[in-house]
Structures are given as C-alpha cells and as structure tokens.
Write an enzyme that holds these catalytic residues in place. Sequence first.
Site, PDB file in Angstrom:
ATOM      1  N   LYS A 136      -4.961  -5.940 -44.053  1.00 19.53           N
ATOM      2  CA  LYS A 136      -4.795  -6.059 -42.591  1.00 19.53           C
ATOM      3  C   LYS A 136      -4.676  -4.641 -42.077  1.00 19.53           C
ATOM      4  CE  LYS A 136      -0.946  -7.473 -39.650  1.00 19.53           C
ATOM      5  NZ  LYS A 136      -1.277  -7.110 -38.278  1.00 19.53           N
TER       6      LYS A 136
ATOM      7  N   GLY B 183       5.754  -7.774 -31.341  1.00 16.57           N
ATOM      8  CA  GLY B 183       7.200  -7.936 -31.166  1.00 16.57           C
ATOM      9  C   GLY B 183       7.640  -8.272 -29.759  1.00 16.57           C
TER      10      GLY B 183
ATOM     11  N   ALA C 113      -0.159 -10.960 -33.272  1.00 15.78           N
ATOM     12  CA  ALA C 113       0.823 -10.187 -32.500  1.00 15.78           C
ATOM     13  C   ALA C 113       1.073 -10.732 -31.096  1.00 15.78           C
ATOM     14  CB  ALA C 113       0.430  -8.715 -32.383  1.00 15.78           C
ATOM     15  N   GLY C 114       2.350 -10.740 -30.732  1.00 16.59           N
ATOM     16  CA  GLY C 114       2.760 -11.076 -29.377  1.00 16.59           C
ATOM     17  C   GLY C 114       3.115 -12.529 -29.144  1.00 16.59           C
TER      18      GLY C 114
ATOM     19  N   ASN D 221       5.123 -12.855 -36.795  1.00 20.64           N
ATOM     20  CA  ASN D 221       6.262 -12.376 -37.567  1.00 20.64           C
ATOM     21  C   ASN D 221       7.572 -12.498 -36.765  1.00 20.64           C
ATOM     22  OD1 ASN D 221       6.719  -9.463 -39.689  1.00 20.64           O
ATOM     23  ND2 ASN D 221       8.219 -10.921 -39.027  1.00 20.64           N
ATOM     24  N   THR D 222       7.655 -11.703 -35.675  1.00 23.78           N
ATOM     25  CA  THR D 222       8.934 -11.558 -34.972  1.00 23.78           C
ATOM     26  C   THR D 222       9.504 -12.897 -34.495  1.00 23.78           C
ATOM     27  OG1 THR D 222       8.108  -9.422 -34.222  1.00 23.78           O
ATOM     28  CG2 THR D 222      10.075 -10.258 -33.128  1.00 23.78           C
TER      29      THR D 222
HETATM   30  C1  LIG Z   1       3.943  -8.289 -39.427  1.00 25.44           C
HETATM   31  C2  LIG Z   1       2.799  -7.813 -38.697  1.00 25.44           C
HETATM   32  O1  LIG Z   1       1.770  -7.638 -39.222  1.00 25.44           O
HETATM   33  C3  LIG Z   1       2.954  -7.540 -37.256  1.00 25.44           C
HETATM   34  O2  LIG Z   1       2.589  -6.228 -37.057  1.00 25.44           O
HETATM   35  C4  LIG Z   1       2.099  -8.515 -36.543  1.00 25.44           C
HETATM   36  O3  LIG Z   1       1.204  -7.890 -35.746  1.00 25.44           O
HETATM   37  C5  LIG Z   1       2.866  -9.599 -35.915  1.00 25.44           C
HETATM   38  O4  LIG Z   1       3.297  -9.352 -34.608  1.00 25.44           O
HETATM   39  P1  LIG Z   1       4.527 -10.172 -34.012  1.00 25.44           P
HETATM   40  O5  LIG Z   1       5.735  -9.647 -34.698  1.00 25.44           O
HETATM   41  O6  LIG Z   1       4.519  -9.877 -32.540  1.00 25.44           O
HETATM   42  O7  LIG Z   1       4.342 -11.622 -34.307  1.00 25.44           O
END
Ligand SMILES: CC(=O)[C@@H](O)[C@H](O)COP(=O)(O)O
Length: 258
Positions: free
Chosen positions: A97, A158, A185-186, A207-208
């Site tokens: 990635k 995040g 992301a987001g 992730n976040t």
């Molecule tokens: C863990 C990872 O790869 C992050 O950089 C990803 O882009 C997820 O983003 P969020 O934390 O906003 O879900």
Amino acid sequence: MMQKLYNTEVSSRLLLGSARYPSPAILAEAVKRSETEIVTVSLRRETAGGHSGGAFFELIRALGVRVLPNTAGCHGVSEAVLTAQMARELFGTSWIKLEVIGNHDTLQPDVFGLVEAARILSSEGFQVFPYTTDDLVVAERLLEAGCRVLMPWCAPIGSAAGPLNLSALRSMRAHFPDIPLIVDAGIGRPSHAATVMELGFDAVLLNTAVASAGDPVAMAGAFAKAIEAGRQAFSAGLLEPRDVAVPSTPVIGKAVFA
Ligand SMILES: CC(=O)[C@@H](O)[C@H](O)COP(=O)(O)O
C-alpha cells in the site's frame, strides 16, 4: 461474492489498519470480529520507537490474515520505495500500500511522487495499492504506471469525516468500471462505509474509526455488516431518487362505503 485484487481472490470487502488500538489483544479481537482477510501494517511506524516491531509483526502473522504492508509516514519517493523494498523482505509479499504524503496537515498524497514511486515499484515486480485522491487524471497515470487497484481517499486520514465528494467518487466508479476501487481513509461511521459501497466501490480500507472507537471489537463487527449491506444493496439495484411522489400503493377504482 469473491473479488480479485491482482491475482488473489478475497471474499471480505473490508481491509483493516493495525495502528492505534488500545492493546494488541483488542487489535487481534477486532480483526477476528471484522472477518477481514487483509490487514495493513506500517513498516515505518512499527519499527520506529514506541513499538517493539518484531513482537508486533509476530502478532499480525499469528492472525492468519494476508498482510498488506504500507509506506505510511513516507514523504518522498525514495523513502517510500526503500520502505516498500524492506517490507517485501520482511513479509515475503509483493503487495504494497503505497503512501507518499504531500502535506503535513491534511496528510493528502503527493500525487506526483505517488505516480513516480508506483512506476518504480511496478517495474520491480511490486503489486501496488496506491493511496490517492479522487482525481481522474491521477488515476489514469497510476494505471499507466502499472497499478491494477486504486485506493482513493474519501476524506483526510483519521478525520472520520466520511465521503466529502460523492460526485467525484461516483465519476471515478463510472470511469473505471473494471478496476478494483477501494476507498481508503476518512471513513468515520458504518453508514459512511455503506454509502461508498452502495456507489459500487469494491471495498473499504479503514483504521481510525475502529481502533479509536469506544469498543473497537464491536465497531469492527458493525463495519463488517455495513460493508456487506452496502455491497448487497448495490448488487440488488438501487432506485434513483426522484423529485416527484410515486404512490407505493396503487389505487384501483374507489372504495365503496355502505
Ligand atoms: C492504516 C492506514 O493505512 C491509514 O493510513 C488509512 O489510510 C486509513 O485511514 P483512516 O484511519 O482514516 O481510516
């Protein structure tokens, strides 16, 4: 239903990040509850300071999922390429990635560096999953550079803001009907994930929203269900919204009251 990422078939449409969990045990439980088959791991963050990299990587290996190493925290092409090369050695996978961060505040990708790094890594046999914006021209360049999967953001990493530009995501799906598209992301809520899946995206990487939830394990389960529901809804054929009312109960004739 299975989807193909490069030559690998996977059935779960949720890819999970492994950072910021309250403990390794909670991370392991969240991964199980999510039923994900792919976990992304930051080589740079886990080997730097704080974490004991070796033990962390062992934990990930023990989960029995496929590892998608990432270049999170890399701000330049050579740094990202070097990190990817190290990740291939460490995890024995050519998946990467690819993140080349261009701005400290928004963590948005440096799309010029991203394309350059993607070209170098693809020529070295990597299968690149680029973290990109929703820009169609950049997407074209990434495909020309050898990428066979695209991972547009829907909001800054995040931020938990959810899809900020639905029409850009919609046109991305329309322009690349045969390329696996993963929103990365987001995403902040299960409903955000369901929304992008309803647009026809192939999967979601997050992730976040799970790691920082009050109960990460329960939230992992909630996301798994939302992503599945969004996909099923897309496959079932959603109605387009209309401006006028359409009676849901057709009326034939008139009621007769005695
Ligand atoms: C863990 C990872 O790869 C992050 O950089 C990803 O882009 C997820 O983003 P969020 O934390 O906003 O879900």
